[in-house]
Design an enzyme around this catalytic site. Structure first.
Site, PDB file in Angstrom:
ATOM      1  N   GLY A 125       0.834  -1.180   0.129  1.00 41.03           N
ATOM      2  CA  GLY A 125       0.095   0.001  -0.050  1.00 41.03           C
ATOM      3  C   GLY A 125       0.809   1.448  -0.117  1.00 41.03           C
ATOM      4  O   GLY A 125       1.364   1.597   1.271  1.00 41.03           O
ATOM      5  N   GLU A 364       3.567   0.843 -10.862  1.00 45.22           N
ATOM      6  CA  GLU A 364       4.995   0.982 -10.162  1.00 45.22           C
ATOM      7  C   GLU A 364       5.815   1.954 -10.834  1.00 45.22           C
ATOM      8  O   GLU A 364       7.116   1.825 -11.110  1.00 45.22           O
ATOM      9  CB  GLU A 364       5.558  -0.616 -10.286  1.00 45.22           C
ATOM     10  CG  GLU A 364       5.018  -1.438  -9.283  1.00 45.22           C
ATOM     11  CD  GLU A 364       5.646  -2.555  -8.970  1.00 45.22           C
ATOM     12  OE1 GLU A 364       6.980  -2.504  -8.939  1.00 45.22           O
ATOM     13  OE2 GLU A 364       4.680  -3.733  -9.002  1.00 45.22           O
ATOM     14  N   THR A 366       5.214   5.585 -13.352  1.00 50.30           N
ATOM     15  CA  THR A 366       4.896   5.739 -14.984  1.00 50.30           C
ATOM     16  C   THR A 366       6.337   5.660 -15.609  1.00 50.30           C
ATOM     17  O   THR A 366       7.429   5.745 -15.017  1.00 50.30           O
ATOM     18  CB  THR A 366       4.431   7.038 -14.991  1.00 50.30           C
ATOM     19  OG1 THR A 366       5.396   8.145 -14.627  1.00 50.30           O
ATOM     20  CG2 THR A 366       2.907   6.999 -14.283  1.00 50.30           C
TER      21      THR A 366
HETATM   22  N1  COS Z   1      16.506   3.341  -2.553  1.00 54.70           N
HETATM   23  C1  COS Z   1      16.846   3.826  -1.367  1.00 54.70           C
HETATM   24  N2  COS Z   1      16.666   5.031  -1.038  1.00 54.70           N
HETATM   25  C2  COS Z   1      16.234   5.922  -1.995  1.00 54.70           C
HETATM   26  C3  COS Z   1      15.742   5.591  -3.212  1.00 54.70           C
HETATM   27  C4  COS Z   1      15.945   4.218  -3.545  1.00 54.70           C
HETATM   28  N3  COS Z   1      15.725   3.784  -4.712  1.00 54.70           N
HETATM   29  N4  COS Z   1      15.087   6.577  -3.931  1.00 54.70           N
HETATM   30  C5  COS Z   1      15.206   7.682  -3.109  1.00 54.70           C
HETATM   31  N5  COS Z   1      15.763   7.278  -1.846  1.00 54.70           N
HETATM   32  C6  COS Z   1      16.051   8.147  -0.856  1.00 54.70           C
HETATM   33  C7  COS Z   1      16.806   9.375  -1.210  1.00 54.70           C
HETATM   34  O1  COS Z   1      18.332   8.823  -1.136  1.00 54.70           O
HETATM   35  C8  COS Z   1      16.459  10.125   0.025  1.00 54.70           C
HETATM   36  O2  COS Z   1      17.132  10.134   1.079  1.00 54.70           O
HETATM   37  P1  COS Z   1      18.039  11.428   2.040  1.00 54.70           P
HETATM   38  O3  COS Z   1      16.853  12.359   2.138  1.00 54.70           O
HETATM   39  O4  COS Z   1      18.467  10.499   3.303  1.00 54.70           O
HETATM   40  O5  COS Z   1      18.955  11.827   1.030  1.00 54.70           O
HETATM   41  C9  COS Z   1      15.085  10.268   0.017  1.00 54.70           C
HETATM   42  O6  COS Z   1      14.789   8.639  -0.366  1.00 54.70           O
HETATM   43  C10 COS Z   1      14.173  10.937  -0.653  1.00 54.70           C
HETATM   44  O7  COS Z   1      14.517  11.029  -2.201  1.00 54.70           O
HETATM   45  P2  COS Z   1      14.059  11.710  -3.188  1.00 54.70           P
HETATM   46  O8  COS Z   1      14.349  13.243  -2.810  1.00 54.70           O
HETATM   47  O9  COS Z   1      14.678  11.265  -4.400  1.00 54.70           O
HETATM   48  O10 COS Z   1      12.510  11.660  -3.181  1.00 54.70           O
HETATM   49  P3  COS Z   1      11.350  12.322  -4.270  1.00 54.70           P
HETATM   50  O11 COS Z   1      10.266  12.662  -3.377  1.00 54.70           O
HETATM   51  O12 COS Z   1      12.184  13.375  -5.131  1.00 54.70           O
HETATM   52  O13 COS Z   1      11.031  10.816  -5.103  1.00 54.70           O
HETATM   53  C11 COS Z   1      10.568   9.672  -7.282  1.00 54.70           C
HETATM   54  C12 COS Z   1      11.324  10.808  -6.312  1.00 54.70           C
HETATM   55  C13 COS Z   1       9.769  10.091  -8.225  1.00 54.70           C
HETATM   56  C14 COS Z   1      11.806   8.854  -7.697  1.00 54.70           C
HETATM   57  C15 COS Z   1       9.664   8.819  -6.125  1.00 54.70           C
HETATM   58  O14 COS Z   1       8.735   9.600  -5.596  1.00 54.70           O
HETATM   59  C16 COS Z   1       8.996   7.844  -6.901  1.00 54.70           C
HETATM   60  O15 COS Z   1       9.661   6.833  -7.210  1.00 54.70           O
HETATM   61  N6  COS Z   1       7.466   7.919  -7.344  1.00 54.70           N
HETATM   62  C17 COS Z   1       7.054   6.890  -8.062  1.00 54.70           C
HETATM   63  C18 COS Z   1       6.429   5.700  -6.924  1.00 54.70           C
HETATM   64  C19 COS Z   1       5.915   4.647  -7.519  1.00 54.70           C
HETATM   65  O16 COS Z   1       6.403   4.041  -8.677  1.00 54.70           O
HETATM   66  N7  COS Z   1       4.466   4.606  -7.369  1.00 54.70           N
HETATM   67  C20 COS Z   1       3.581   3.612  -8.272  1.00 54.70           C
HETATM   68  C21 COS Z   1       2.941   2.963  -7.204  1.00 54.70           C
HETATM   69  S1  COS Z   1       3.517   2.023  -6.340  1.00 54.70           S
HETATM   70  S2  COS Z   1       2.890   0.091  -7.050  1.00 54.70           S
END
Ligand code: COS
Length: 381
Positions: A125, A364, A366
């Protein structure tokens, strides 16, 4: 010739899953789609085979195989029924894996073992009405009151949501801390204050279950915290890195299913007295599609091998998912051009595969989210 370094054990396992997919799943796939209902008995039959926990060690109820085996299994299931494959992928990549990688021993005994053995169904979730691509915008709240976490909020688009026995989910404990305030938790079906909500009526993957999850003053004990305090966002992002390989594989498998359908059609049909396969335009469509699918396959198995090697695969998982999901949709569209009218009337499964494939570009993360992830890795923030 396939020199992708599959071992004898990999190929034997692939053949076992292929046999089930072709003989048990393929004959009922169209019917499952038409009914648009989750077939609980079929899913539990797959669970009993051990395929809910393929990459999990035997001591935690899994098959003790590697991630390459897991992806090989998804490839076979997807080629005939994407809806069944997504159920297995969501269960294993998104629920079993975070408990395996981030859960403590107690949580592994209590939740992981029955999930991996196929006795229980799992779910993940993260998405909410206002937090899909912006996963950090989680609005579900968790407040610590009298030693218990009190959860309120709503999750949306949750695969297996109506049927899951065990759900891992995120909640915000302190909005000011942004993603550092997001914790991850485990909730079980039947917990007071927690219930599945409306079911989605989807374009594709129609016999898979996608539903809301509702939390209304749901109390969870501290031992239901998954991972460390403040690390929930990272647990979920790491989980998605692995999950994206399986969604990429679903896109690829659907494209492979479309290619197989078109080849079968082109070898058994004629135009103006000439077999379809003798036409250059048909040969070109098939050659281009097969080449793109092969490239996608390499990206996916490369990412699965990185996961087995336990190295960071943030960029490679996103590349595999981005490319394979888009190639999968493109393959279905191109193969429909070969089959023509029979591709839209249900004679061939291809219109189902196309509708399923489009969802792989969205779920997961876009395609645009994958481009953000890849871009950040290559260019910095
Ligand atoms: N593995 C481990 N840590 C991660 C990570 C990863 N793959 N990606 C980000 N982080 C960590 C970062 O290092 C950062 O940590 P610190 O603040 O301690 O430095 C923190 O998480 C926040 O990262 P970031 O600033 O990049 O977060 P954003 O809010 O900018 O996120 C994206 C950007 C777009 C990449 C993220 O929101 C995402 O993946 N969204 C899509 C989600 C998704 O796939 N939804 C579909 C439904 S799920 S089935």
């Amino acid at each position: 010739m396939d020199l992708m370094e599959f071992s004898k054990e990999h190929l034997e396992f692939r053949d076992e899953v292929r046999d089930f997919a072709q003989n048990r799943l393929k004959p009922i796939a169209e019917d499952l789609e038409r009914k648009a209902e989750f077939d609980y008995d079929l899913i539990m039959e797959i669970g009993r085979k051990g395929w809910f926990g393929i990459p999990i060690p035997e001591k935690y109820g899994g098959m003790g195989k590697d991630n390459v085996s897991y992806i090989l299994a998804l490839e076979e299931l997807t080629k005939v029924c994407g809806a069944t494959a997504i159920m297995v992928a969501a269960h294993c990549s998104l629920c079993v894996c975070p408990i395996y990688y981030d859960g403590n021993e107690e949580q592994k005994k209590k939740y992981l073992v029955p999930l991996a053995r196929g006795e229980k169904i799992g779910s993940f979730g993260l998405s909410e009405p206002n937090a899909g691509s912006d996963a950090g915008g989680t609005e579900t709240t968790a407040v610590l009151k009298d030693g218990k976490w009190v959860i309120n909020g709503q999750k949306r688009w949750i695969t297996n949501g109506s049927y899951a026995d065990v759900i891992v989910f995120t909640a915000q404990t302190n909005k000011e801390l942004k993603h550092h305030g997001i914790y991850s938790f485990i909730v079980e079906k039947g917990t007071p204050g927690f219930s599945p909500g409306n079911k989605e009526d989807k374009l594709g993957l129609r016999s898979s279950n996608t539903a809301e999850l509702l939390f209304d003053e749901c109390e969870l004990p501290p031992e239901n915290l998954l991972g460390k305090e403040g690390e929930g966002f990272k647990v979920f992002m790491r989980t998605l890195d692995g999950g994206r390989i399986s969604i990429g594989m679903l896109g690829l498998g659907l494209g492979e299913g479309a290619l197989e359908s078109a080849i079968e059609f082109a070898t058994t049909h004629e135009r103006k007295g000439k077999p379809l396969i003798k036409y250059q335009w048909v040969q070109k469509l098939i050659a281009d599609t097969a080449t793109e699918l092969e490239a996608a396959r390499h990206l996916i198995y490369h990412a699965a091998r990185l996961k087995d090697a336990k190295v960071d695969l943030n960029k490679e998982g996103a590349m595999a998912k981005l490319y394979a999901s888009e190639v999968g949709t493109r393959a279905c569209r191109k193969m429909m051009d070969i089959i023509g009218p029979d591709s839209i009337n249900g004679t061939y499964p291809i219109q189902r595969l196309l509708r399923d494939a489009k969802l792989m570009e969205i779920g997961e993360g876009t395609s645009e989210v994958q481009r953000i992830v890849i871009g950040r890795q290559l260019l910095g923030r």
